[in-house]
Design a protein around this motif. Structure first.
Motif, PDB file in Angstrom:
ATOM      1  N   GLU A  72      84.352  18.183  -8.935  1.00 47.60           N
ATOM      2  CA  GLU A  72      83.502  18.346  -9.449  1.00 47.60           C
ATOM      3  C   GLU A  72      83.651  19.837 -10.340  1.00 47.60           C
ATOM      4  OE1 GLU A  72      78.324  19.667  -8.063  1.00 47.60           O
ATOM      5  OE2 GLU A  72      79.564  18.250  -7.423  1.00 47.60           O
ATOM      6  N   LEU A  73      82.707  18.861 -11.984  1.00 49.87           N
ATOM      7  CA  LEU A  73      83.944  20.551 -12.273  1.00 49.87           C
ATOM      8  C   LEU A  73      83.014  21.925 -12.828  1.00 49.87           C
ATOM      9  CD1 LEU A  73      85.966  18.638 -15.050  1.00 49.87           C
ATOM     10  CD2 LEU A  73      86.968  20.088 -12.918  1.00 49.87           C
ATOM     11  N   LYS A  74      83.162  23.039 -13.367  1.00 49.22           N
ATOM     12  CA  LYS A  74      82.100  23.872 -13.565  1.00 49.22           C
ATOM     13  C   LYS A  74      82.352  23.361 -14.832  1.00 49.22           C
ATOM     14  CE  LYS A  74      83.818  26.614 -11.144  1.00 49.22           C
ATOM     15  NZ  LYS A  74      83.931  28.737 -10.731  1.00 49.22           N
ATOM     16  N   PRO A  75      81.158  24.092 -16.127  1.00 49.31           N
ATOM     17  CA  PRO A  75      81.766  25.037 -17.686  1.00 49.31           C
ATOM     18  C   PRO A  75      82.248  25.584 -18.084  1.00 49.31           C
ATOM     19  CG  PRO A  75      79.313  25.373 -16.884  1.00 49.31           C
ATOM     20  CD  PRO A  75      79.673  24.357 -15.439  1.00 49.31           C
ATOM     21  N   TYR A  76      82.289  25.529 -18.677  1.00 51.13           N
ATOM     22  CA  TYR A  76      83.451  26.742 -20.001  1.00 51.13           C
ATOM     23  C   TYR A  76      84.630  27.533 -18.715  1.00 51.13           C
ATOM     24  CZ  TYR A  76      79.034  27.561 -20.949  1.00 51.13           C
ATOM     25  OH  TYR A  76      77.476  27.742 -21.772  1.00 51.13           O
ATOM     26  N   THR A  77      85.669  25.976 -18.206  1.00 52.87           N
ATOM     27  CA  THR A  77      86.449  26.287 -17.243  1.00 52.87           C
ATOM     28  C   THR A  77      88.327  26.260 -17.371  1.00 52.87           C
ATOM     29  OG1 THR A  77      84.446  27.092 -15.491  1.00 52.87           O
ATOM     30  CG2 THR A  77      87.024  26.763 -14.382  1.00 52.87           C
ATOM     31  N   ARG A  78      88.813  27.037 -17.345  1.00 52.71           N
ATOM     32  CA  ARG A  78      90.115  25.953 -17.540  1.00 52.71           C
ATOM     33  C   ARG A  78      90.368  26.038 -15.518  1.00 52.71           C
ATOM     34  NH1 ARG A  78      94.847  27.906 -21.199  1.00 52.71           N
ATOM     35  NH2 ARG A  78      92.533  27.068 -23.442  1.00 52.71           N
ATOM     36  N   TYR A  79      90.708  25.325 -15.471  1.00 55.33           N
ATOM     37  CA  TYR A  79      91.770  24.128 -14.223  1.00 55.33           C
ATOM     38  C   TYR A  79      92.379  24.208 -14.649  1.00 55.33           C
ATOM     39  CZ  TYR A  79      86.935  23.676 -12.673  1.00 55.33           C
ATOM     40  OH  TYR A  79      86.043  23.576 -12.633  1.00 55.33           O
ATOM     41  N   TYR A  80      94.027  24.666 -13.499  1.00 54.19           N
ATOM     42  CA  TYR A  80      95.381  24.422 -13.785  1.00 54.19           C
ATOM     43  C   TYR A  80      95.937  23.494 -12.858  1.00 54.19           C
ATOM     44  CZ  TYR A  80      95.029  29.218 -16.182  1.00 54.19           C
ATOM     45  OH  TYR A  80      94.758  29.834 -17.491  1.00 54.19           O
ATOM     46  N   TRP A  81      96.848  22.891 -12.778  1.00 54.05           N
ATOM     47  CA  TRP A  81      97.127  21.963 -12.216  1.00 54.05           C
ATOM     48  C   TRP A  81      98.975  21.618 -12.053  1.00 54.05           C
ATOM     49  CZ3 TRP A  81      99.877  16.920 -13.156  1.00 54.05           C
ATOM     50  CH2 TRP A  81      99.122  16.348 -14.079  1.00 54.05           C
ATOM     51  N   THR A  82      99.565  21.177 -10.611  1.00 55.78           N
ATOM     52  CA  THR A  82     100.607  21.490 -10.576  1.00 55.78           C
ATOM     53  C   THR A  82     100.967  19.694 -10.060  1.00 55.78           C
ATOM     54  OG1 THR A  82     101.311  22.783  -8.890  1.00 55.78           O
ATOM     55  CG2 THR A  82     101.711  23.294 -10.610  1.00 55.78           C
ATOM     56  N   VAL A  83     102.165  19.223 -10.494  1.00 56.73           N
ATOM     57  CA  VAL A  83     102.592  18.350  -9.195  1.00 56.73           C
ATOM     58  C   VAL A  83     103.792  18.124  -8.401  1.00 56.73           C
ATOM     59  CG1 VAL A  83     102.976  16.933 -11.556  1.00 56.73           C
ATOM     60  CG2 VAL A  83     102.843  15.482  -9.453  1.00 56.73           C
ATOM     61  N   THR A  84     103.966  18.141  -7.359  1.00 57.80           N
ATOM     62  CA  THR A  84     104.532  17.899  -6.452  1.00 57.80           C
ATOM     63  C   THR A  84     105.520  16.638  -6.232  1.00 57.80           C
ATOM     64  OG1 THR A  84     104.726  20.048  -5.483  1.00 57.80           O
ATOM     65  CG2 THR A  84     106.323  19.360  -4.821  1.00 57.80           C
ATOM     66  N   VAL A  85     106.968  16.631  -6.419  1.00 56.53           N
ATOM     67  CA  VAL A  85     107.553  14.586  -5.748  1.00 56.53           C
ATOM     68  C   VAL A  85     108.148  15.156  -5.280  1.00 56.53           C
ATOM     69  CG1 VAL A  85     108.003  12.841  -6.584  1.00 56.53           C
ATOM     70  CG2 VAL A  85     106.368  14.030  -8.256  1.00 56.53           C
ATOM     71  N   ARG A  86     108.026  13.865  -4.488  1.00 57.51           N
ATOM     72  CA  ARG A  86     109.259  13.756  -3.127  1.00 57.51           C
ATOM     73  C   ARG A  86     110.019  12.679  -2.922  1.00 57.51           C
ATOM     74  NH1 ARG A  86     109.228  15.367   2.688  1.00 57.51           N
ATOM     75  NH2 ARG A  86     108.379  16.994   2.230  1.00 57.51           N
ATOM     76  N   THR A  87     111.824  12.403  -3.513  1.00 63.24           N
ATOM     77  CA  THR A  87     111.865  10.721  -4.181  1.00 63.24           C
ATOM     78  C   THR A  87     112.287  10.349  -3.015  1.00 63.24           C
ATOM     79  OG1 THR A  87     114.560  11.756  -4.328  1.00 63.24           O
ATOM     80  CG2 THR A  87     112.362  11.769  -6.032  1.00 63.24           C
TER      81      THR A  87
END
Ligand code: BGC
Length: 913
Positions: A72-87
């Motif tokens: 559920e996203l909020k207006p006027y908002t910056r979201y940050y994200w990362t992804v971690t991968v294990r092989t």
């Protein structure tokens, strides 16, 4: 190991885009492992990703192509994200921090639409004095019609051009979001300049409509400047009647006609903006990807033409604007015209039809650099009047196009083919200015649905363009709503509502193609109703008596096989009813497949049954009981083979081969036949012929244009005649990407990089390069949605070839090598090299030891026979199985020995394949 290409909804760090669904994607490079074992995605409102609003935890089911998140996203908002991968090798890496920022979402606008006197030709500047301190963050949410540019204290905000872009303005309006934190720190004045553009200017090729605006007659603006102060309080400065309107010096602007600026005009006293009383369609956060100046071209030559003009040559046909430094006495008119070709060394723009494509500047006597605001041109040559002592360096071309990062590169052993590939890339740049257009120069520049579906796979090999097409498909769907599912020939339709086969089918073909290339089923979910609506519309029109076949159809547009008084009729010779039914079947099949992908089992079943029925109808009507295609054209036969209209089809392959033989191995196909022609040949054991078509340097063919100096792809096979004269002026663009669809064949067949519907997004591919002695070598690199593939081959000599491939992390390729009995094998991530002796010579050589049949079959050897031994082409067919040599020795042909030796010497030189 590193994680790269992190995208949100297939864009890098998108700001202010419409986010109905949230889809993350990424690729992994330089890993020791071959597959992703586990991955974790974290989303947070903090730049360091602390206190996540979502944390998947390490999981085995995270899809790197499309991890869809219901947040559920909020207006006027910056979201940050990362992804971690294990092989699978146990190594682990985390991506850099990525972000996306929401726009207003459902938050109502505090701002009002404002307007001004729109009869005054001087383009308005709406402005607001600012008195803001203590700026923590600031965003501007804005839409201006027809087009707008925004400035804070005279400095332009952002680097985009032609905002708010081109869409169906009767249905929705796009607003953009800008981060203006920096510029606002000491900013005193916010100004918005408006132009006419697609909304308020003339736009449409339809003569009934193209002289006046279709969408709107008045300038309008809505904007909210939203400031978050350091103490967290929010201040909004909305557009309202407190804004004032002054007048710029732009006196005319038009997409087709160009722009006029009179720098001598005095300032006019500002007036108050007025509230707009008109009811406007809903505002919608942007879908259009940014159109920016992405390349700058410097003239290669300043030409003084035979008729005394001053013309600059950019050396490249392109679409965009320009920058010109001028310093002329007050009142001097500096006039520019834009064209694609020269005629007899002189400037020429007769093929732009009613588009004036000019620029006029009346100097105020000051030195200045002029650059248009609200137009663009498709050009290579520019004629300039009024600038004394013009130097090459005073001018540069600014190439505009949407954000479509280049992801494919292809190089071959032929300089001409390499230039062709570049031309197709330039064709895409010139025609990807917000919508996929037919051409960027004349009085059309419209989103032709047929052209865009034809070119879509090529576009997907050359560039990352899902986000670009998503916006176009949204527009397409909005048009359908008012048309009972029909898809117009152009989108936005500008009120032209005719539908036809191969054009309207873009509704199904483009979404499916995007799914195939990106492996993100959200595009199918978004477009499913549109796909279905198109097929339902077709079913209605088709009724019980195949009514769809009888509707006016464009047919195999610009094919060469329907000559009337020596001029090719635009629809080509392929029965348009056949084309209509085959496309109807194709679209229905895609609806069934899309339904299966997105879990709509009942619909999948129902449309699969309808597809089978249409296919049977096609077979009943257009094929003999023994399976002969009754439409004897290259396009119909290619469609038969490529779309597998029959199950086991050898005879139509033979018929196609004969068709070519009868036409000296020259193509005759138009818009619908050409994109599949070489694929149909390669699939049916005629790969050599496919290459012959590619490599043919004579008319008609791709390299004919290249040899004639083309730097983009022509609309017509004979755009220019061999003597350099233009063949016709009414519909003759030199930057039309449709025939550029050959590049899809090059990536798929020549490089062998085939996407597979069972593992879309290139997670698994079929790697099946088709080589050619004459082309000698090929190196292709394709940064697919799943990672970077490389495929290269090199013909070492007549019997030896080497290949190298790289398969990206997490992917698999089923390798099938040509001319060897090596069994197919599955390659996982890594680098591979193969080199072997082929099981047959790669170079076809000819001699009098060949049978008469073989020598007569090939147009080149047939010509050698005809010129050396007149009459030899009339040998009775009962003798065709004999070798040429034995027959002529047998019959005691006078001087047979010498004649055969001479002939052998000549035949040895043919060596076509
Ligand atoms: C356009 C084409 C288009 C065709 C069909 C032309 O004017 O330039 O590319 O597909 O019309 O109507």
């Amino acid at each position: 190991m590193k994680i790269v290409n992190c995208k949100t909804n297939h864009m890098t760090n998108p700001l202010g885009f419409h986010m109905e669904k949230l889809v993350f994607s990424y690729t992994v490079e330089d890993a020791a492992g071959k597959f992703q074992d586990l991955a974790r995605i974290v989303v947070s409102q903090n730049a360091d990703c602390s206190n996540p609003v979502f944390d998947s935890g390490m999981r085995s089911d995270i899809d790197s192509l499309a991890f869809s998140l219901d947040l559920e996203l909020k207006p006027y908002t910056r979201y940050y994200w990362t992804v971690t991968v294990r092989t699978d090798a146990g190594e682990e890496a985390e991506s850099e921090v990525n972000w996306f920022e929401t726009a207003k979402m459902d938050d109502p606008w505090q701002a009002k639409w404002i307007t001004c006197d729109s009869t005054n030709p001087r383009h308005p500047i709406f402005s607001k004095q600012l008195d803001i301190t203590d700026v923590g963050e600031a965003r501007l949410y804005i839409c201006g019609l027809g087009l707008y540019e925004t400035y804070i204290d005279g400095e332009k905000i952002g680097d985009e051009h032609l905002t708010p872009y081109c869409n169906n303005y009767l249905k929705w309006l796009q607003y953009q979001t800008y981060d203006v934190t920096e510029q606002l720190q000491n900013g005193k004045k916010l100004e918005v300049l408006l132009g006419n553009g697609w909304y308020k200017g003339r736009y449409s090729f339809d003569p009934r409509r193209n002289q006046k605006p279709y969408y709107g007659n008045t300038w309008k603006l809505i904007a909210e400047l939203r400031v978050t102060h350091a103490d967290g309080s929010i201040q909004v400065i909305p557009t309202d009647e407190s804004w004032s309107v002054s007048r710029s010096k732009i006196t005319a602007s038009s997409i087709y006609d160009g722009e006029q600026v009179d720098a001598t005009l005095p300032d006019e006293p500002p007036q108050a903006a007025s509230a707009c009383t008109e009811e406007l369609p809903p505002l919608h956060a942007r879908l259009s990807t940014p159109v920016c100046v992405r390349k700058t071209l410097h003239p290669i030559e300043l030409i003084h033409t035979p008729s005394g003009e001053t013309v600059l040559d950019l050396g490249q046909n392109m679409a965009g604007i320009f920058r010109l430094r001028v310093h002329e006495p007050k009142g001097t008119q500096i006039h520019l015209w834009f064209g694609e070709i020269l005629q007899e060394g002189n400037f020429y723009n007769g093929n732009l039809r009613s588009a004036k494509a000019e620029y006029l500047y009346i100097s105020d006597g000051k030195e200045t650099v002029i650059e248009p605001y609200f137009t663009f041109y498709g050009y290579r040559y520019v004629k300039i009047e009024g600038a004394q002592d013009l130097k090459k360096d005073d001018f540069c071309g600014l190439v505009l196009y949407s954000e479509i990062p280049k992801i494919g590169t292809m190089k071959t052993g032929s300089a001409l083919v390499n230039r062709l590939v570049q031309n197709v890339e330039w064709g895409q740049r010139g025609n990807f200015i917000d919508i996929p257009t037919d051409c960027p120069q004349r009085d059309e520049r419209m989103g032709f649905t047929g052209d865009s579906q034809i070119f879509c796979p090529t576009a997907c090999y050359q560039t990352d363009c899902l986000a670009f097409f998503r916006k176009y498909l949204h527009d397409l769907q909005t048009e359908q709503e008012a048309l009972d599912g029909a898809v117009p020939g152009v989108v936005p339709s500008v009120g032209i509502h005719d539908s036809c086969a191969g054009w309207g089918d873009a509704a199904c073909i483009i979404p499916w193609n995007l799914y195939l290339f990106y492996g993100d089923k959200s595009i199918l979910e978004e477009q499913f109703d549109s796909m279905k609506a198109w097929v339902d519309y077709l079913a209605k029109v088709d009724g019980d008596d195949h009514g769809w076949r009888n509707v006016h159809q464009n047919g195999d547009w610009l094919a060469l096989d329907n000559l009337k008084d020596g001029v090719a009729a635009t629809a080509g010779a392929t029965d348009t009813g056949f084309i209509a039914s085959v496309y109807y079947a194709l679209s229905t099949d895609l609806v069934a497949k899309a339904a299966a992908v997105i879990g709509k089992a009942d619909e999948a079943k129902a449309y699969a049954a309808l597809h089978e029925k249409i296919m049977q109808d096609v077979r009943d009507e257009y094929f003999s009981p023994n399976g002969r295609c009754c439409i004897n054209t290259q396009t119909a036969l290619a469609m038969t083979l490529y779309y597998h209209l029959l199950e086991h089809d050898e005879r139509n392959g033979e018929a196609l081969q004969k068709k070519f033989k009868d036409n000296d191995n020259k193509l005759q196909t138009g818009f619908l036949g050409t994109p599949i022609l070489c694929g149909a040949l390669s699939e049916s054991g005629m790969n050599d012929l496919a290459y012959e078509l590619l490599l043919n340097e004579d008319y008609p063919g791709w390299l004919y244009e290249v040899k004639m100096g083309a730097t983009t792809v022509w609309e017509r096979w004979n755009g220019l005649l061999p003597d350099g004269r233009i063949s016709s002026t009414d519909m003759n663009s030199f930057n039309h990407y449709a025939f550029g669809a050959i590049v899809e064949w090059m990536y798929r067949y020549c490089a062998g990089i085939h996407p597979l519907p069972e593992a879309p997004g290139f997670k698994k591919i079929l790697l099946k390069p088709e080589i050619n002695y004459q082309l000698k070598s090929l190196q292709a690199e394709y940064e697919s949605a799943a990672g970077t593939y490389r495929s290269a081959w090199n013909v070492l000599d007549e019997n030896h070839v080497e290949f190298s491939f790289s398969i990206p992390f997490g992917c698999e390729a089923r390798l099938v090598l040509p001319h060897t009995d090596m069994s197919p094998q599955t390659l996982q991530a890594g680098e591979y090299h193969f080199s072997y002796q082929t099981d047959k010579p790669l170079r076809r050589t000819w001699s009098t030891h060949d049978t008469i049949e073989e020598l007569l079959e090939n147009p080149k050897t047939r010509a050698v026979l005809a010129s050396t031994v007149p009459g030899s082409d009339r040998v009775p067919s009962s003798m065709h199985k004999q070798s040429f040599r034995s027959l002529f020795l047998q019959i005691g042909y006078p001087g047979a020995k010498d004649m055969l030796d001479t002939l052998d010497a000549k035949l040895a030189k043919v060596g076509a394949w």
